[in-house]
Design a protein around this motif. Structure first.
Motif, PDB file in Angstrom:
ATOM      1  N   ASN A   1       0.433 -36.289 -20.840  1.00  0.00           N
ATOM      2  CA  ASN A   1       0.012 -35.409 -19.743  1.00  0.00           C
ATOM      3  C   ASN A   1       1.081 -34.413 -19.381  1.00  0.00           C
ATOM      4  O   ASN A   1       2.119 -34.786 -18.841  1.00  0.00           O
TER       5      ASN A   1
ATOM      6  N   SER B   1       2.725 -42.440 -22.720  1.00  0.00           N
ATOM      7  CA  SER B   1       1.976 -42.297 -21.484  1.00  0.00           C
ATOM      8  C   SER B   1       2.094 -43.567 -20.681  1.00  0.00           C
ATOM      9  O   SER B   1       2.362 -44.640 -21.219  1.00  0.00           O
ATOM     10  N   VAL B   2       1.840 -43.429 -19.409  1.00  0.00           N
ATOM     11  CA  VAL B   2       1.833 -44.625 -18.586  1.00  0.00           C
ATOM     12  C   VAL B   2       0.447 -45.264 -18.689  1.00  0.00           C
ATOM     13  O   VAL B   2       0.258 -46.413 -18.323  1.00  0.00           O
ATOM     14  N   ASP B   3      -0.446 -44.507 -19.196  1.00  0.00           N
ATOM     15  CA  ASP B   3      -1.814 -44.956 -19.330  1.00  0.00           C
ATOM     16  C   ASP B   3      -2.042 -45.572 -20.699  1.00  0.00           C
ATOM     17  O   ASP B   3      -1.927 -44.909 -21.717  1.00  0.00           O
TER      18      ASP B   3
ATOM     19  N   LYS C   1       4.571 -46.234 -21.184  1.00  0.00           N
ATOM     20  CA  LYS C   1       5.689 -46.226 -20.251  1.00  0.00           C
ATOM     21  C   LYS C   1       5.510 -47.397 -19.299  1.00  0.00           C
ATOM     22  O   LYS C   1       4.386 -47.665 -18.850  1.00  0.00           O
ATOM     23  N   PRO C   2       6.561 -48.033 -18.912  1.00  0.00           N
ATOM     24  CA  PRO C   2       7.963 -47.760 -19.220  1.00  0.00           C
ATOM     25  C   PRO C   2       8.340 -48.141 -20.654  1.00  0.00           C
ATOM     26  O   PRO C   2       7.908 -49.170 -21.163  1.00  0.00           O
ATOM     27  N   ILE C   3       9.104 -47.283 -21.231  1.00  0.00           N
ATOM     28  CA  ILE C   3       9.452 -47.454 -22.634  1.00  0.00           C
ATOM     29  C   ILE C   3      10.774 -48.204 -22.763  1.00  0.00           C
ATOM     30  O   ILE C   3      11.738 -47.911 -22.080  1.00  0.00           O
TER      31      ILE C   3
END
Lengths: 150, 552
Positions: B71, B96-98, B118-120
């Motif tokens: 995003n 992505s966090v998604d 994420k979190p990575i």
């Protein structure tokens, strides 16, 4: 020694942040990244986060004031916010983000508003706690005596 | 491949891997930078997708891998992904966090090598070099089309099932070619392309330029290896060299096109054995819209980017699941979906068909390459740079021999969104016209192929993956919105479980524009497949493609 005591205090505070669910594993990752090249790495990251996310908060507030609510936009903002919050391991804040997104998807304006209040609360609480933490860390730590960038 | 900006790693790979990180979140950007530096990688960060693209374009060989967030404000991460894959052909990792499956799927479909949540963690970043390595290997295989094809033949004939591990397949292929080369390849620095390893034609920029000029001169729709070879006037070049390069080129284009029109991408691969038509051993991916109950999406990678494509093509057989997923496009008007017909077992035979995407309508449409084609054309007009190519008959050429033309038309013609620098295809007019004719032929085709025409399990495709074929036929006339690429909409058909069975034959869909082909009957399918490689020689209609596209 005072320093030892401070450090012990620091460790306790830190542990409680985890125990109480304010922070998650990501915070540890940040700590592991901290090294001689970046001795204040964690603090810098947290500062960056709060600076950047405060803008987001404003955007979200604005979006929440619109009528009717644009849930898609809200969802997008929350997605961003969630991603951001995950960067420092802000666990409770993240949870509120997820909740808010649920309400967005459900199209529940009330739910969104309520959750946002909750979110802001968590956000602010964490900020205060971390500020205190870093302040103490500076006192206790041998090297970090630099002023906190604001 | 060094242009002076940043020299290839002189240390042991993967130390010094040149990573470009793109993320609009400054916090994450900083974190990732630190993490990557800790991995001893060379990091460049930027927070805007456009900035990233310009950086990449400036220094084509300046980076080894790109990591990008999904995003971003100025450009959709998926779009960036496509551009990078197309223009620079670098491995791209999405973040992505998604972690929703549909999003991840979309990423993979658009060509992402990986999708990180994420979190990575640091350890996830440590491993990204694998993607770089894998890509290089694939590139090497691409270039050596002949060998790959032979390898595939051998593989195809030799095994019934396929291992999920693409690497394994790669190694199998390598063993077909020459084991030692592979080993050497993997060990050496990655500053060189694989092609230099063997005594093969190295398609330098100049050579490729000549190639593209020849293609354009002939007219993409009429192009064929022999004609190109004659025009190029390069004495030491053989027809085979040109043929395999042409194949790759087509794939590249189709990938572009696919990327430009993510919505419309359908990946279709067909594999059929002799009996497949009847007993359903054949596997083919049917493009289905959202409605399709696709349960397994294992190898969606199958639909992507050219190089990956080869890779994927190999794995198609082994990939049990191929799904065509239509991304959410509620807001999008109907767009033409680029359908890609992929020949599973023949790397050189890739069809890329764009089919109108159904998603926007929320319809379930089984996309059979030949079926879809007509629809595509309808919409193509709306977007000039759209794939007319797509529409071109990527339907596998069932007819023996002519398969090449037909297929070729469809396959690499797909051009990418020309908005950037890509290929500028001729306006959709020609395809459109041809489509109208084709549309009818599809119906004929549908009728002709009984197994195929049934909605449920044509060619042995598992039911669950086959959306109502009959609906497709009817939809044909409805005029699918085959608009320009909609990045969001990219559906790839993923076949479920059909592949591993019989890979002996791959069905190539003949140019559906030519009704005559279909009437030839299924028997030609196998022949066509066999000679898959050959059919690429006969071009039918190819839109002119801008040379700029293929610059390595």
């Amino acid at each position: 020694m005072e320093k030892t005591q401070l450090r012990r205090q620091l460790a306790n505070i830190r542990q409680s942040l985890f125990d109480q669910g304010f922070l998650d594993e990501q915070f540890v990752q940040l700590e592991e990244l901290q090294d001689d090249a970046n001795p204040n790495f964690v603090e810098e990251i947290v500062t960056l986060y709060y600076r950047d996310s405060s803008r987001l908060i404003v955007s979200i507030e604005q979006a929440l004031q619109k009528s009717p609510l644009d849930f898609n936009k809200l969802d997008a903002l929350m997605h961003q916010f969630k991603g951001s919050s995950s960067s420092i391991g802000a666990k409770k804040v993240k949870a509120e983000c997820t909740q808010l997104r649920e309400y967005c998807r459900a199209g529940s304006g009330d739910g969104c508003l309520r959750t946002f209040q909750q979110l802001k609360k968590e956000y602010t609480t964490l900020r205060k706690k971390l500020e205190a933490y870093f302040q103490l860390a500076r006192q206790a730590g041998p090297i970090d005596s630099a002023c906190r960038p604001k | 491949m060094e242009n002076g900006f940043s020299s290839p790693r002189s240390d042991v790979f993967p130390v010094g891997l040149r990573v470009l990180v793109v993320d609009d979140d400054p916090t994450w950007l900083k974190i990732l930078e630190k993490m990557l530096k800790k991995c001893s990688y060379e990091v460049t960060t930027c927070c805007l997708a456009r900035e990233a693209l310009s950086l990449l374009r400036e220094r084509k060989d300046g980076y080894d891998i790109v990591i990008s967030d999904v995003n971003m404000p100025d450009m959709d991460g998926f779009k960036l992904l496509e551009h990078v894959g197309l223009e620079m052909d670098l491995p791209v990792i999405m973040m992505s966090v998604d972690g929703e499956t549909s999003r991840v799927m979309k990423g993979v479909q658009h060509g992402a090598c990986d999708y990180l949540l994420k979190p990575i963690r640091m350890k996830e970043l440590r491993n990204i070099w694998q993607h770089v390595l894998r890509k290089k290997i694939q590139e090497g295989r691409d270039i050596e089309g002949h060998d790959v094809f032979e390898g595939l033949q051998i593989l195809r004939n030799g095994s019934d099932r396929y291992d999920d591990s693409q690497f394994l397949r790669v190694e199998e292929l390598f063993s077909v070619r020459k084991r030692k080369d592979v080993d050497k390849y993997e060990e050496k620095e990655f500053g060189e392309t694989c092609s230099t390893k063997k005594a093969r034609v190295v398609w330098s920029v100049d050579l490729h330029q000549k190639f593209v000029e020849a293609v354009n001169q002939i007219g993409f729709d009429k192009v064929g290896p022999k004609k190109i070879l004659d025009l190029m006037n390069v004495p030491w070049l053989t027809r085979e060299n040109v043929a395999s390069h042409l194949q790759k080129y087509r794939l590249y284009l189709s990938r572009l096109q696919k990327e430009n029109d993510p919505k419309a991408c359908f990946v279709v691969g067909m594999k059929q054995t002799d009996s497949s038509l009847k007993d359903g051993d054949g596997n083919f991916s049917v493009c289905s819209s959202l409605g399709v109950p696709q349960t397994d999406v294992t190898n969606s990678s199958f639909s992507f980017l050219g190089d990956n494509f080869l890779h994927n093509v190999d794995s198609i057989g082994c990939e049990a699941d191929r799904k065509r997923v239509v991304q959410e496009q509620t807001s999008e008007p109907k767009r033409a979906a680029a359908t890609e017909l992929i020949k599973t077992r023949c790397t050189h035979m890739k069809f890329n068909n764009s089919f109108a995407s159904v998603e926007s309508e929320g319809k379930l449409v089984a996309c059979y390459p030949w079926v879809e084609a007509p629809q595509m054309k309808l919409k193509q007009e709306s977007k000039p740079h759209q794939v007319q190519i797509n529409q071109l008959p990527s339907v596998s050429s069932i007819s023996s021999g002519r398969s090449a033309t037909e297929k070729d038309k469809g396959s690499s013609i797909e051009s990418k969104d020309c908005s950037q620098q890509m290929v500028h295809l001729n306006p959709p007019k020609p395809p459109t016209d041809s489509f109208s004719g084709k549309a009818k032929s599809f119906n004929e085709i549908n009728d002709h192929f009984e197994p195929i025409s049934t909605a449920t399990a044509p060619l042995g495709v598992k039911n669950q993956n086959v959306i109502d074929l009959s609906s497709i036929s009817t939809d044909l006339g409805s005029g699918f919105p085959f608009s320009s690429f909609d990045e969001d909409l990219q559906g790839y058909l993923i076949q479920d479980g059909c592949y591993p069975k019989n890979l002996e034959q791959i069905i190539e869909f003949p140019d559906y524009g030519d009704p005559g082909i279909f009437t030839e009957g299924p028997t030609h399918l196998y022949d066509a497949m066999r000679f898959g490689y050959e059919y690429s020689y006969d071009p039918t209609e190819y839109p002119v493609i801008d040379e700029g596209l293929f610059i390595a």
